[in-house]
Write a protein that holds these residues in place. Structure first.
Motif, short mmCIF file in Angstrom:
data_model
loop_
_atom_site.label_atom_id
_atom_site.label_comp_id
_atom_site.label_asym_id
_atom_site.label_seq_id
_atom_site.Cartn_x
_atom_site.Cartn_y
_atom_site.Cartn_z
N PRO A 176 -83.48 54.78 52.77
CA PRO A 176 -83.42 55.95 51.89
C PRO A 176 -84.37 57.07 52.30
O PRO A 176 -84.23 58.20 51.84
N MET A 177 -85.37 56.75 53.14
CA MET A 177 -86.30 57.75 53.65
C MET A 177 -86.49 57.51 55.14
O MET A 177 -86.20 56.43 55.65
N ARG A 178 -86.98 58.54 55.84
CA ARG A 178 -87.17 58.40 57.28
C ARG A 178 -88.12 57.26 57.62
O ARG A 178 -87.94 56.56 58.61
N ASP A 179 -89.14 57.07 56.80
CA ASP A 179 -90.10 56.02 57.09
C ASP A 179 -90.04 54.91 56.05
O ASP A 179 -91.07 54.39 55.62
N LEU A 180 -88.83 54.57 55.65
CA LEU A 180 -88.66 53.49 54.68
C LEU A 180 -87.37 52.72 55.00
O LEU A 180 -86.29 53.30 54.97
N LEU A 181 -87.52 51.46 55.33
CA LEU A 181 -86.37 50.58 55.55
C LEU A 181 -86.47 49.43 54.56
O LEU A 181 -87.51 48.77 54.46
N VAL A 182 -85.39 49.21 53.82
CA VAL A 182 -85.37 48.20 52.77
C VAL A 182 -84.36 47.12 53.14
O VAL A 182 -83.22 47.43 53.52
N ALA A 183 -84.77 45.86 53.05
CA ALA A 183 -83.89 44.73 53.33
C ALA A 183 -83.69 43.91 52.06
O ALA A 183 -84.65 43.61 51.34
N PHE A 184 -82.43 43.59 51.80
CA PHE A 184 -82.06 42.76 50.64
C PHE A 184 -81.48 41.44 51.14
O PHE A 184 -81.00 41.35 52.28
N GLU A 185 -81.47 40.46 50.26
CA GLU A 185 -80.74 39.23 50.56
C GLU A 185 -79.24 39.55 50.66
O GLU A 185 -78.76 40.49 50.01
N PRO A 186 -78.49 38.78 51.46
CA PRO A 186 -77.06 39.10 51.62
C PRO A 186 -76.25 38.97 50.34
O PRO A 186 -75.16 39.53 50.23
N THR A 187 -76.79 38.27 49.36
CA THR A 187 -76.08 38.06 48.09
C THR A 187 -76.50 39.09 47.03
O THR A 187 -76.14 38.94 45.86
N VAL A 188 -77.23 40.12 47.40
CA VAL A 188 -77.72 41.09 46.43
C VAL A 188 -76.57 41.75 45.67
O VAL A 188 -75.47 41.95 46.22
N ASP A 189 -76.82 42.07 44.43
CA ASP A 189 -75.88 42.86 43.64
C ASP A 189 -75.84 44.26 44.26
O ASP A 189 -76.83 45.00 44.21
N LEU A 190 -74.71 44.66 44.82
CA LEU A 190 -74.64 45.93 45.54
C LEU A 190 -74.87 47.13 44.63
O LEU A 190 -75.42 48.14 45.07
N ALA A 191 -74.47 47.02 43.38
CA ALA A 191 -74.71 48.13 42.45
C ALA A 191 -76.22 48.36 42.30
O ALA A 191 -76.67 49.51 42.27
N PHE A 192 -76.98 47.28 42.23
CA PHE A 192 -78.43 47.41 42.13
C PHE A 192 -79.00 47.98 43.42
O PHE A 192 -79.86 48.86 43.40
N ALA A 193 -78.52 47.48 44.57
CA ALA A 193 -79.03 47.94 45.87
C ALA A 193 -78.78 49.44 46.06
O ALA A 193 -79.65 50.17 46.54
N VAL A 194 -77.60 49.90 45.67
CA VAL A 194 -77.28 51.32 45.80
C VAL A 194 -78.13 52.15 44.84
O VAL A 194 -78.63 53.22 45.21
N TRP A 195 -78.30 51.65 43.62
CA TRP A 195 -79.17 52.36 42.66
C TRP A 195 -80.58 52.51 43.20
O TRP A 195 -81.17 53.59 43.13
N LEU A 196 -81.12 51.42 43.77
CA LEU A 196 -82.48 51.47 44.28
C LEU A 196 -82.57 52.42 45.47
O LEU A 196 -83.53 53.20 45.59
N ARG A 197 -81.59 52.37 46.36
CA ARG A 197 -81.57 53.30 47.49
C ARG A 197 -81.61 54.73 47.00
O ARG A 197 -82.40 55.56 47.49
N ASP A 198 -80.78 55.06 46.03
CA ASP A 198 -80.71 56.43 45.53
C ASP A 198 -81.98 56.84 44.79
O ASP A 198 -82.40 58.00 44.86
N GLU A 199 -82.61 55.89 44.10
CA GLU A 199 -83.88 56.18 43.43
C GLU A 199 -84.94 56.55 44.45
O GLU A 199 -85.67 57.53 44.28
N PHE A 200 -85.03 55.76 45.53
CA PHE A 200 -86.01 56.06 46.57
C PHE A 200 -85.70 57.39 47.24
O PHE A 200 -86.58 58.23 47.45
N ALA A 201 -84.43 57.62 47.60
CA ALA A 201 -84.05 58.84 48.31
C ALA A 201 -84.33 60.08 47.48
O ALA A 201 -84.74 61.12 48.01
N SER A 202 -84.14 59.99 46.17
CA SER A 202 -84.32 61.15 45.30
C SER A 202 -85.80 61.53 45.16
O SER A 202 -86.12 62.64 44.73
N MET A 203 -86.71 60.62 45.52
CA MET A 203 -88.14 60.91 45.44
C MET A 203 -88.62 61.79 46.58
O MET A 203 -89.73 62.31 46.55
N ASP A 204 -87.80 61.92 47.62
CA ASP A 204 -88.21 62.59 48.85
C ASP A 204 -87.32 63.81 49.10
O ASP A 204 -86.10 63.68 49.13
#
Length: 230
Positions: A176-204
């Protein structure tokens, strides 16, 4: 340098001494004042030819906010399944390589891409597993990498480095940011993963319009899922 994080020590060793802003959750970014000062010091003669910049150019994912009109159309090539741009490291920020600058250099796009990935790879090689922070958000385990060098997102172009830094096996990844890489377990709830990505991206202000990525242990594949930022 006691008390500094590994990313901060790496940043200072690379000659970066600009002020930073604490975003919370262990994330930081350069202060607006330090970015403006660096851009003011950058003269046109310092980027006149590709030889001038070949050691400073790195891959850059597109950001979700439009570039200002005066910046010009960015140069892009397809890498990691998306239209990837390039940036010049000016310390506290990355200067986007515009298409007009690429044409002025008169260098094949492949040459620029190869140099950019090689530069990023050399920098990422200075990171280790101790730079990967394990966290839990709303009960969901995540692993987070910040390099201190604006380059965590470029690890998506290096499957071998994903394994070295995050361990073997399948993962869901996003940057979500140039200097931020986030790794989730393969079974992650994708809705949560996308929400978190967008939360991080919106901070920058330069938050990235990166997709989610599936990593099978050897190959990185983008897949696009719902997002309020895309």
């Amino acid at each position: 340098m006691a008390g500094l994080t590994r990313a901060e020590k790496r940043r200072r060793a690379a000659g970066y001494d600009h002020a930073q802003v604490d975003l919370g959750n262990g994330m930081v970014q350069a202060s607006p004042a330090s970015v403006m000062a660096a851009l003011e010091r950058l003269g046109p003669e310092s980027i006149e030819t590709f030889e001038d910049v070949k050691d400073r150019i790195v891959p850059m994912f597109p950001r979700f906010r439009p570039m200002p009109p005066f910046a010009g159309e960015p140069m892009t090539v397809t890498m990691a399944g998306v239209a990837m741009g390039f940036g010049l490291d000016v310390g506290p920020a990355m200067l986007v390589v515009a298409d007009v600058l690429h044409k002025a250099w008169d260098v094949p796009a492949e040459t620029i891409a190869d140099a950019a990935v090689a530069n990023a790879r050399r920098a990422v090689a200075t990171c280790g597993k101790r730079d990967v922070i394990k966290q839990e958000i709303d009960g969901t385990p995540i692993k987070v990498l910040q390099t201190g060098l604006h380059l965590a997102s470029t690890v998506l172009l290096m499957p071998d480095e994903i394994v070295r830094l995050f361990g073997p096996g399948p993962k869901v990844l996003t940057a979500p940011m140039r200097d931020l890489l986030v790794a989730f377990e393969p079974t992650v709830d994708l809705a949560f993963a996308v929400w978190l990505r967008d939360e991080f991206a919106s901070m920058d202000p330069n938050g990235l319009a990166a997709p989610m990525y599936a990593f099978d242990g050897a190959m990185v594949t983008p897949f696009f899922v719902g997002s309020g930022l895309q």
